[in-house]
Design a protein around this motif. Sequence first.
Motif, PDB file in Angstrom:
ATOM      1  N   ALA A 223       0.944  -1.341   0.295  1.00  0.00           N
ATOM      2  CA  ALA A 223       0.288  -0.405   0.063  1.00  0.00           C
ATOM      3  C   ALA A 223       0.973   1.026   0.302  1.00  0.00           C
ATOM      4  O   ALA A 223       2.140   1.305   0.699  1.00  0.00           O
ATOM      5  N   THR A 224       0.518   2.614  -0.400  1.00  0.00           N
ATOM      6  CA  THR A 224       1.551   3.780  -0.569  1.00  0.00           C
ATOM      7  C   THR A 224       1.720   3.704   0.567  1.00  0.00           C
ATOM      8  O   THR A 224       2.640   4.518   0.871  1.00  0.00           O
ATOM      9  N   LYS A 225       0.499   3.621   1.878  1.00  0.00           N
ATOM     10  CA  LYS A 225       1.177   3.792   3.445  1.00  0.00           C
ATOM     11  C   LYS A 225       2.369   3.183   3.519  1.00  0.00           C
ATOM     12  O   LYS A 225       3.196   3.371   4.810  1.00  0.00           O
ATOM     13  N   ASP A 226       3.073   2.008   2.853  1.00  0.00           N
ATOM     14  CA  ASP A 226       3.980   1.163   3.567  1.00  0.00           C
ATOM     15  C   ASP A 226       5.457   1.878   2.423  1.00  0.00           C
ATOM     16  O   ASP A 226       6.791   1.440   2.844  1.00  0.00           O
ATOM     17  N   PHE A 227       6.011   2.786   2.131  1.00  0.00           N
ATOM     18  CA  PHE A 227       6.800   3.724   1.481  1.00  0.00           C
ATOM     19  C   PHE A 227       6.760   4.828   2.601  1.00  0.00           C
ATOM     20  O   PHE A 227       5.945   5.646   2.689  1.00  0.00           O
ATOM     21  N   ALA A 228       8.047   4.776   3.694  1.00  0.00           N
ATOM     22  CA  ALA A 228       8.628   6.076   3.795  1.00  0.00           C
ATOM     23  C   ALA A 228       8.648   7.015   2.775  1.00  0.00           C
ATOM     24  O   ALA A 228       8.369   8.373   3.327  1.00  0.00           O
ATOM     25  N   ALA A 229       9.211   7.051   1.900  1.00  0.00           N
ATOM     26  CA  ALA A 229       9.287   7.936   0.153  1.00  0.00           C
ATOM     27  C   ALA A 229       9.250   7.433  -0.662  1.00  0.00           C
ATOM     28  O   ALA A 229       9.517   6.300  -0.524  1.00  0.00           O
ATOM     29  N   ILE A 230       8.598   8.255  -1.385  1.00  0.00           N
ATOM     30  CA  ILE A 230       8.867   7.984  -2.790  1.00  0.00           C
ATOM     31  C   ILE A 230       9.514   9.170  -4.289  1.00  0.00           C
ATOM     32  O   ILE A 230       8.950  10.334  -4.067  1.00  0.00           O
ATOM     33  N   ILE A 231      10.841   8.956  -5.122  1.00  0.00           N
ATOM     34  CA  ILE A 231      11.207   9.694  -5.376  1.00  0.00           C
ATOM     35  C   ILE A 231      10.943   9.750  -6.380  1.00  0.00           C
ATOM     36  O   ILE A 231      10.520   8.813  -7.273  1.00  0.00           O
ATOM     37  N   TYR A 232      11.556  10.731  -7.575  1.00  0.00           N
ATOM     38  CA  TYR A 232      10.817  10.925  -9.304  1.00  0.00           C
ATOM     39  C   TYR A 232      11.738  11.466  -9.792  1.00  0.00           C
ATOM     40  O   TYR A 232      12.825  12.332  -9.389  1.00  0.00           O
ATOM     41  N   HIS A 233      11.879  10.925 -11.430  1.00  0.00           N
ATOM     42  CA  HIS A 233      13.460  11.608 -12.085  1.00  0.00           C
ATOM     43  C   HIS A 233      12.384  12.995 -11.585  1.00  0.00           C
ATOM     44  O   HIS A 233      11.191  13.009 -12.153  1.00  0.00           O
ATOM     45  N   LEU A 234      13.650  14.185 -11.570  1.00  0.00           N
ATOM     46  CA  LEU A 234      12.693  15.348 -11.474  1.00  0.00           C
ATOM     47  C   LEU A 234      13.809  16.812 -13.439  1.00  0.00           C
ATOM     48  O   LEU A 234      14.345  17.131 -13.112  1.00  0.00           O
ATOM     49  N   PRO A 235      13.021  16.220 -14.036  1.00  0.00           N
ATOM     50  CA  PRO A 235      13.951  17.159 -15.227  1.00  0.00           C
ATOM     51  C   PRO A 235      13.449  18.843 -14.865  1.00  0.00           C
ATOM     52  O   PRO A 235      13.863  18.939 -15.269  1.00  0.00           O
ATOM     53  N   PHE A 236      12.372  18.847 -13.445  1.00  0.00           N
ATOM     54  CA  PHE A 236      11.755  20.497 -13.396  1.00  0.00           C
ATOM     55  C   PHE A 236      11.110  19.429 -11.867  1.00  0.00           C
ATOM     56  O   PHE A 236      10.408  18.878 -12.190  1.00  0.00           O
ATOM     57  N   VAL A 273      20.329  22.755  -9.063  1.00  0.00           N
ATOM     58  CA  VAL A 273      21.305  21.808 -10.191  1.00  0.00           C
ATOM     59  C   VAL A 273      20.424  22.067 -11.565  1.00  0.00           C
ATOM     60  O   VAL A 273      20.803  22.213 -12.858  1.00  0.00           O
ATOM     61  N   GLY A 274      19.064  22.182 -11.637  1.00  0.00           N
ATOM     62  CA  GLY A 274      18.350  21.768 -12.107  1.00  0.00           C
ATOM     63  C   GLY A 274      18.724  20.362 -13.182  1.00  0.00           C
ATOM     64  O   GLY A 274      19.045  19.027 -12.450  1.00  0.00           O
ATOM     65  N   ASN A 275      17.651  20.352 -14.593  1.00  0.00           N
ATOM     66  CA  ASN A 275      17.744  18.857 -14.955  1.00  0.00           C
ATOM     67  C   ASN A 275      19.239  18.244 -15.169  1.00  0.00           C
ATOM     68  O   ASN A 275      19.559  18.818 -16.425  1.00  0.00           O
ATOM     69  N   ILE A 276      19.594  16.705 -15.013  1.00  0.00           N
ATOM     70  CA  ILE A 276      20.594  16.702 -15.582  1.00  0.00           C
ATOM     71  C   ILE A 276      19.918  15.103 -16.291  1.00  0.00           C
ATOM     72  O   ILE A 276      20.985  13.613 -15.980  1.00  0.00           O
ATOM     73  N   TYR A 277      18.855  15.177 -16.972  1.00  0.00           N
ATOM     74  CA  TYR A 277      18.658  14.050 -17.516  1.00  0.00           C
ATOM     75  C   TYR A 277      18.930  12.094 -16.816  1.00  0.00           C
ATOM     76  O   TYR A 277      17.942  11.945 -15.769  1.00  0.00           O
ATOM     77  N   THR A 278      19.579  11.368 -17.347  1.00  0.00           N
ATOM     78  CA  THR A 278      19.389  10.112 -16.722  1.00  0.00           C
ATOM     79  C   THR A 278      19.950  10.248 -15.031  1.00  0.00           C
ATOM     80  O   THR A 278      19.363   8.919 -14.218  1.00  0.00           O
ATOM     81  N   ALA A 279      20.816  11.356 -14.670  1.00  0.00           N
ATOM     82  CA  ALA A 279      21.116  11.402 -13.284  1.00  0.00           C
ATOM     83  C   ALA A 279      19.888  11.909 -12.615  1.00  0.00           C
ATOM     84  O   ALA A 279      20.184  12.045 -10.950  1.00  0.00           O
ATOM     85  N   SER A 280      18.800  12.721 -12.663  1.00  0.00           N
ATOM     86  CA  SER A 280      18.419  13.233 -11.960  1.00  0.00           C
ATOM     87  C   SER A 280      17.714  12.545 -11.299  1.00  0.00           C
ATOM     88  O   SER A 280      17.063  13.376  -9.862  1.00  0.00           O
ATOM     89  N   LEU A 281      16.687  11.454 -11.562  1.00  0.00           N
ATOM     90  CA  LEU A 281      16.396  10.559 -10.182  1.00  0.00           C
ATOM     91  C   LEU A 281      17.261   9.993  -9.003  1.00  0.00           C
ATOM     92  O   LEU A 281      16.707  10.062  -7.797  1.00  0.00           O
ATOM     93  N   TYR A 282      18.566  10.334  -9.361  1.00  0.00           N
ATOM     94  CA  TYR A 282      19.785   9.297  -8.104  1.00  0.00           C
ATOM     95  C   TYR A 282      19.913  11.095  -7.578  1.00  0.00           C
ATOM     96  O   TYR A 282      20.584  10.732  -6.530  1.00  0.00           O
ATOM     97  N   LEU A 283      19.446  11.565  -7.811  1.00  0.00           N
ATOM     98  CA  LEU A 283      20.276  13.513  -7.697  1.00  0.00           C
ATOM     99  C   LEU A 283      19.697  13.255  -6.664  1.00  0.00           C
ATOM    100  O   LEU A 283      19.168  13.521  -5.499  1.00  0.00           O
ATOM    101  N   SER A 284      17.464  12.853  -6.915  1.00  0.00           N
ATOM    102  CA  SER A 284      16.890  13.474  -5.795  1.00  0.00           C
ATOM    103  C   SER A 284      17.015  11.916  -4.660  1.00  0.00           C
ATOM    104  O   SER A 284      16.519  12.476  -3.636  1.00  0.00           O
ATOM    105  N   LEU A 285      17.535  10.965  -4.942  1.00  0.00           N
ATOM    106  CA  LEU A 285      17.411  10.072  -4.386  1.00  0.00           C
ATOM    107  C   LEU A 285      19.147  10.414  -3.350  1.00  0.00           C
ATOM    108  O   LEU A 285      19.127  10.835  -1.906  1.00  0.00           O
ATOM    109  N   LEU A 286      19.980  10.796  -3.516  1.00  0.00           N
ATOM    110  CA  LEU A 286      21.548  11.935  -2.867  1.00  0.00           C
ATOM    111  C   LEU A 286      20.387  12.876  -2.363  1.00  0.00           C
ATOM    112  O   LEU A 286      20.879  12.896  -0.563  1.00  0.00           O
TER     113      LEU A 286
END
Length: 388
Positions: A223-236, A273-286
């Motif tokens: 269920a959604t409540k099971d996630f402590a966090a949900i992160i996303y690819h962020l072009p912006f 930083v802005g949009n870094i394409y392939t790395a954007s999701l993992y910048l969100s993780l960091l």
Amino acid sequence: MQVGIDKIGFFTPNKYVDMVDLAHARNQDPNKFLIGIGQSEMSVADQTQDAVSMGINATLRYLDRIDKDKVGLLVLGTESGIDQSKSASLFVKTALKLKPEVRTFEVKEACFGLTVALMVARDFVRVHPEQTAIVIGSDIARYGVKTRGEVTQGAGSISMLVKATPSILALNNGHSAYSEDINDFWRPNDSRVALVDGKYSTQIYLDFFKKTFADYKKQKDLATKDFAAIIYHLPFTKMGLKANRIAVADQDETNTKKLQSSFESSKLLSNRVGNIYTASLYLSLLSLLENGNLSAGSLVGLFSYGSGAMAEFYSGKLVAGYEQELDRAADEKMLNRRQKLSIPEYEHIFNEALTDPADGQELTSDDEVGTWYFAGLRDHIRQYKKII
């Protein structure tokens, strides 16, 4: 056997544009960029930084803390490729002085590239648990000066070490994937800038999130409540905010606040930083790891999207002691080293970087000692050097 992310390295070029300055120069209300798009700063790459040099610099952030002899795979995901044939990862491998036996290649599927690399590395380590893998996402997002996509540009790289018994994030088995042949974003061979249908791309991104998130929860009986966090690819960052609103639409107040708070933590680095394409999701993780307050064992959901279009939702659990692998102060120092550009300076640097230097012309970098950079072409072969 657990396999996952053991190290994370981040790099972004040493120049940036302030979004308020850009808004004034484009005769726009600054809040259109600050709130409507969700960006406050945008890193700018000059001629001396490309996918290779940024990938080298990101990996060097942790390279002296690993056993290089155990690295058996190096994969670089990028949509800012520097050659139509030769893999950018070979240049990186040489600069890092990895052994010749390392298998290495480049992958491309728009912003999905680093997720592809990560999943390949996960499976490689499962088969070869005594070895490790380096995966890199490295990109320069370019739409052009005075274009509608200008405010969603950026430049940077994320590098990660994947290994058994990881120190940061243990990847769970399974994923939910969805793909369609869609023309929401593309870059022709003869263009250094991307073409995009912004509103269409946003809608596809949100549709693909709904599909993969719902399917993943069904697969895993979560269920959604099971996630402590949900992160996303962020072009912006506003794009991720829209997806997060979908995720919490049917949640109670406690869970809504939890996921809203984790999203706010995950967007802070991308906001600068802005949009870094392939790395954007993992910048969100960091950013989440450095700015959030998550405990060991927390379930983190990750939504990866690459235009064209390919999406995937998967998850991982935070490993006890993951905080010891982070260096927030060093990341902040790297961001603060950047030179703020005037709009005329930015426009000149941006347009100059759209073409390679003449063969034989040597480039020099104004970044810090120890930084790798693209030094020009010699007999039409790209040269990379370290500032000493």
